[in-house]
Every structure is written in structure tokens, then in C-alpha cells.
Design an enzyme around this catalytic site. Sequence first.
Site, PDB file in Angstrom:
ATOM      1  N   ARG A  46       0.866  -1.182   0.000  1.00 48.28           N
ATOM      2  CA  ARG A  46       0.000   0.000   0.000  1.00 48.28           C
ATOM      3  C   ARG A  46       0.900   1.229   0.000  1.00 48.28           C
ATOM      4  NH1 ARG A  46       2.476   1.703   3.767  1.00 48.28           N
ATOM      5  NH2 ARG A  46       0.993   3.412   3.911  1.00 48.28           N
ATOM      6  N   GLY A  47       0.240   2.397  -0.121  1.00 45.08           N
ATOM      7  CA  GLY A  47       1.011   3.622  -0.298  1.00 45.08           C
ATOM      8  C   GLY A  47       1.027   3.912  -1.789  1.00 45.08           C
ATOM      9  N   ALA A  48       0.610   5.121  -2.157  1.00 42.91           N
ATOM     10  CA  ALA A  48       0.407   5.418  -3.574  1.00 42.91           C
ATOM     11  C   ALA A  48       1.635   5.111  -4.443  1.00 42.91           C
ATOM     12  CB  ALA A  48      -0.045   6.874  -3.732  1.00 42.91           C
ATOM     13  N   ARG A  89      -7.449  -0.601  -7.015  1.00 45.00           N
ATOM     14  CA  ARG A  89      -7.862   0.453  -6.071  1.00 45.00           C
ATOM     15  C   ARG A  89      -8.136   1.733  -6.855  1.00 45.00           C
ATOM     16  NH1 ARG A  89      -4.780   1.098  -0.550  1.00 45.00           N
ATOM     17  NH2 ARG A  89      -6.828   1.924   0.025  1.00 45.00           N
ATOM     18  N   GLN A 196      -2.211   1.901  10.030  1.00 49.13           N
ATOM     19  CA  GLN A 196      -0.921   1.982   9.343  1.00 49.13           C
ATOM     20  C   GLN A 196       0.094   2.799  10.153  1.00 49.13           C
ATOM     21  OE1 GLN A 196      -3.879   2.496   7.886  1.00 49.13           O
ATOM     22  NE2 GLN A 196      -3.976   1.546   5.878  1.00 49.13           N
ATOM     23  N   ASP A 237      -2.376  10.586  -1.967  1.00 46.53           N
ATOM     24  CA  ASP A 237      -2.773   9.556  -2.932  1.00 46.53           C
ATOM     25  C   ASP A 237      -3.134  10.162  -4.280  1.00 46.53           C
ATOM     26  OD1 ASP A 237      -3.262   8.292  -0.152  1.00 46.53           O
ATOM     27  OD2 ASP A 237      -3.155   6.624  -1.554  1.00 46.53           O
ATOM     28  N   ASN A 247      -5.806  12.016   0.639  1.00 43.86           N
ATOM     29  CA  ASN A 247      -4.872  11.172   1.379  1.00 43.86           C
ATOM     30  C   ASN A 247      -5.708  10.365   2.376  1.00 43.86           C
ATOM     31  OD1 ASN A 247      -2.167  10.294   2.018  1.00 43.86           O
ATOM     32  ND2 ASN A 247      -2.287  11.492   3.902  1.00 43.86           N
ATOM     33  N   LYS A 248      -5.043   9.490   3.093  1.00 42.26           N
ATOM     34  CA  LYS A 248      -5.704   8.596   4.051  1.00 42.26           C
ATOM     35  C   LYS A 248      -6.747   9.330   4.888  1.00 42.26           C
ATOM     36  CE  LYS A 248      -5.129   5.136   4.548  1.00 42.26           C
ATOM     37  NZ  LYS A 248      -6.004   4.186   3.823  1.00 42.26           N
TER      38      LYS A 248
END
Lengths: 344, 344
Positions: A46-48, A89, A196, A237, A247-248
Site C-alpha cells: 500500500r502507499g500510492a 484500487r 498503518q 494519494d 490522502n488517508k
Amino acid sequence: MAIEALSWEKGTLILIDQTKLPEELTYLYCKSVNEIVGAIKRLSVRGAPAIGVAAAYGVVIGVNSINTDNHGQFFKELDKTISFLASSRPTAVNLFWALGQMKNKAYQVKDKSIGEIKHILEEEAIFIHNDDKDRCRKIGEYGASLIKDGYTILTHCNAGALATGGMGTALSVIYVAKEQGKRISVFADETRPLLQGARLTTWELMQDGIDVTLICDNMAGMVMKQGKIDLCIVGADRIAKNGDTANKIGTYQVAILAKEHNIPFYVAAPFSTIDFNTSNGSEIPIEERAFDEITIGFGKRTAPKEVKVYSPAFDVTPSSYIKAIITERGIIRPPFKESLINLT
Amino acid sequence: MAIEALSWEKGTLILIDQTKLPEELTYLYCKSVNEIVGAIKRLSVRGAPAIGVAAAYGVVIGVNSINTDNHGQFFKELDKTISFLASSRPTAVNLFWALGQMKNKAYQVKDKSIGEIKHILEEEAIFIHNDDKDRCRKIGEYGASLIKDGYTILTHCNAGALATGGMGTALSVIYVAKEQGKRISVFADETRPLLQGARLTTWELMQDGIDVTLICDNMAGMVMKQGKIDLCIVGADRIAKNGDTANKIGTYQVAILAKEHNIPFYVAAPFSTIDFNTSNGSEIPIEERAFDEITIGFGKRTAPKEVKVYSPAFDVTPSSYIKAIITERGIIRPPFKESLINLT
């Protein structure tokens, strides 16, 4: 920085299975596109930026499994593979950016033999990966100029080595500041529902010997009010061309809290995170996640079975809350509508 | 409103064990002061008003176990019992208020026989409990005047029937508004680390057929920005005489988010929550909880073993963020320094 979220070895993509951290450091050996899509969906990777790199390698694994001499057939399969990877995603634009790079490259060399195209695509994925490493370091170097000795930094989610092909985006700034001899402390929001911050950010900062304190997301305001935070920095993101940043989930309210306490709020991301096809944040699709990530988060049910749940994975921080966006091309300041386009 | 967090039956305090909700509805039968202190510390009974009522019954159980004809000895043991109960949690002022009521009553009737004093103390505890029920309903009635048909209300933690001897404080407003025929929806912050919102607020609202949606604490800002919230209402553990309000960690940032989105933010609490010995919020002692409530929340470790953690159980919302305080004596508006003292 010893941690590598992903590596490429003889046609296999090796991923740290981030769903197992911090209890176990285990690796996934992905040899099929299915496995990569599964790993992205499940958030094993995960993580863009890391998703972008993983997807690029996914294209390589995909084309390597195409057994045909027919160019038409080959490109049909290639397009299918790319669409399948793109479906994993919806929010992180780096995924679509990396897949676009791979597709463009393939069509640029479409007259070569299929064997040569496969080879060129592998080189392109490795290039995207190495390029991400370089960009992470540059983001860190630009960002570190904003960090003073003794600063305490609040971050949300994980925008570190585990989120990229390199040393991270937001956390890269911290790693480089530390390399420069600055004493840095970090507060890490745990980042519900999937934690996370608790599982990944604390773990990777501790690997590097950086002082980090874990808090629940709802403690950030109090910690700011106590004067403990000098600066906030988060990843992204997707960034719209006016600077609005997805973002998250939870990032938006960190930005509001920072504003209320006069603390500068920065976004750190590679330039590929900026989506010039998106004019503002309202156009960014926001993924909603399964309810049981909230209600049965960690093996135990913690809410009534029939309860209604709302679970957006991301939110959008309007650009007005963002002091600057740190990219590998420099520190970009408002008005973002002009400053972002000037760097293209 | 069928739920009763606590009841008194022939010398035994019966508590819903709130650590087991929502999976199991089980009861604790407390017959000793030790058991009550344990239940308060462990949060089997929680919520400032409920803690007060439980402690009052704790005094009754304590004095009933004193076997002496000597008044000096009896009052020495009584004082010890009260001190022990007072040590259970530091922030909620209702605990100290209820213990003070019990102590005053005992000393008022100190010339009576020990048997009579015991009887009078039991009556006093029952009075405190019934009085809390009345106050809850009055808070609900005053508060419901602020609620319009169709409103969606965001609340944090649990300030409901499970937190009081009656139908709650913040949630009483919702129950009464519903009784009045208003259609009400609720968003409940899950409230990390112990998830009182997810486990308790959703559960008790669903028992009453009220539409409730669970979110993580870090989603409140996004939900407000989407225009989904008309009003915020929370309980309180202690209110300083200038209106600064200590409540469950995360309340402060809900208040900031409400301000940023022009949403009115209300506190609902019995008048006994106001501590006129505390001039402002900085004087309120804030309990810190065990780190493993965050790092091993629900059976699974979710942060590295050696990680540093900061875990305040409460925060203080400055009175400037509070539109009004709803008490059983009426709706109190700023400037609180004058309006609170006027109601004593």
C-alpha cells in the site's frame, strides 16, 4: 534505510506483507498478476507510490505469461492486464500513472518483436522503481530544508519506505533531516481503521532509531494544544491541479487541527501524484472499504452485528489548508493552480 | 429506554459489565467495595454520572461491612472507604461529588445509632440514583428544544443510559427528541482506544430503534464537510467554573471540527459536573491510561512492543468552542463564568 517494501528478482515481485507487520516480517513472492492485484486490494502492499511500482512489475509479470507470436493478440492481452491491475484500487493516481507509462512504452515499441517488447517493459518497470527511489530522496532533501533541529513532527498513516519504492515521501523528509544531524521526534497517529501509523510508521521509524510516540487519531488536537508539535507532514494519494489533496482518511482533520493551532501543514509526494485531469478535490473518487475493517478490526467484534457503518478510505484536504507541497521538483507553494502547472 | 447500567437490590450493586458489550450482555453482582473499585477502574461501569452513583452504593456496601458499635471506629472506616472509592479514577468530578454527598449525610446524622446511619446512607445512595434519573430526563427535555425534526447529530464516546443512572446526558437529548416525534439520525465516533462509541453508543441507540451510523474518530471532519451533521452533542467528566470541559479524549478536536464547519457544539451534563473549585480547564487532572489499551486493544498486538505511547483518557475543550451547556437546571449560555455561578 534498510527496509525495502518491494524488490524485483528474476521475474518475481517480492513484497513485505504489510498486513503482518509489526508482529511478523514476512515476504510475498508474486509470480502472477492475480497475486499482485490481491496484494494491492488486501493492502499487503500500500502507499500510492509503492502501488504504482508494484503495478508496473505486475504488467511485466502479465506480459511474460502471454504465449503468442501474434502482435494483435499480445496487445489485447496487455490491455486486459493493465485494466485488471487498474481495477485494484480507485484513489491513488500513481497506480494509473505507472500503468500509463507502461502502456505508452509498449505502444512506442510496438513494431519490435514480442520478446524485445517484454524485455523493454521489464526495463521500464525497473526504471519506474529506481526513479521512485530517486524521487523519494529528492523529496526528502527539499523537505529537510523546512525542518529545524529539535523539531517534533506529526504524521498520519504511513508515507514512508513501506509506502514507496524508496525511502518514503513524508518520512523521507524525516530520514534526510536526521542524516543532516538534526534531532527529530515524531508523533504518529495510529490511523484507524487499519492502523498503518501504529503498525507501520512506528515500526519503520524505530528501525532507523528515530524517536516516535504513538497516539490515537483523536489525541492529535490535544498534543498540538500542548505545544508539542512544530510541523505536520503527510503523503498523498492524489493531488488535484488546484492543490486539493486526497490522502488517508483523517488527513483533512489533521489539517484543520494544524490550522487551529498555527502549525504548518505540508504534503510530500512525487510529482506523479498530481492529476492534471482533476480540477479540484471534489472530482477525486473516494474508495469505501469493507465495514468489518472497522467492526471486527483485529479479530474481535467491537460493534453490534447489524450496525450501519460509513468507511471512506480517504478524504480530501482543500489546498487552502496546505502550506506547501514537497515534490522531487521542489517545494511548491500557493497559489497551487499556477505553481503546479509551472513545474510540468 | 429499557437499559439500566446499574441497579440496587438488597445490598448488592448490579452492573452491566460494559467491557463485554456489545457481544455479551452480562451483569456483575458487586457485594464489596473492592469489587466496585475494580469495576470502575476496569471501566465495567463508566461515564461520570454512573461512576458517581456506583460510588455512592459503594459507600453503602462499605459501611454495611463495618462491624463495630464504636462511632469513632465507624467514621474512621467510613472515611477510609470513601478515600478508597475516590482513588478509583481522577477526572470525573461526579465521583467526588457523590462521595461528598454521602460523607456530609453521614456526618449530619452522626449522633444517631450506627444502624440508623447505615440505613440513612442507603437511602441517600438511592436518592442520588433516583435524582440522577430525574436529572437525565430534565437534561433531555431542555436539550430536545434545540433539536429540529430531521436533524443528524454527531456524538463522541458514550454519554447515554450506559453512562448514567438514568437515560443519559447527551443521548437523553436524543431519546427525548425521538419521544417528541422528531426523526433523528446519529453519527457515533467509535472513540479510540476503548471504543465506547462503537461498543456502547451504537448498541444502546439500536436498542431504542434510533438510526445510528458508526464512523472512526478520524472520519468526523469529512462527514461534517459533506454537510451530514446538524449539531454535535457530548457529555462531560468535569466542567470548570469558566465552562472549560473535560470529556473523553477526542472531544476537543470534535469541537474544533464543529467550529470549522459552523456546526453548533453542545455539552450535556448534570449540574454536579461543574466543579466550582476549578477555575479553568488547565487545573483539571487528566488520567493517563495503560499503553496496552492502544497497542493490544482487542487481543492482537497492533504496534511494536517497545513503542512509546501517549494515552490521555480525557482532554479539555475550552469554553469558547461550546455553544451551550445543557443541564437539569436549564440551557446555560456564554459567558459561562457568570451564567454558571448564577444557577448555583
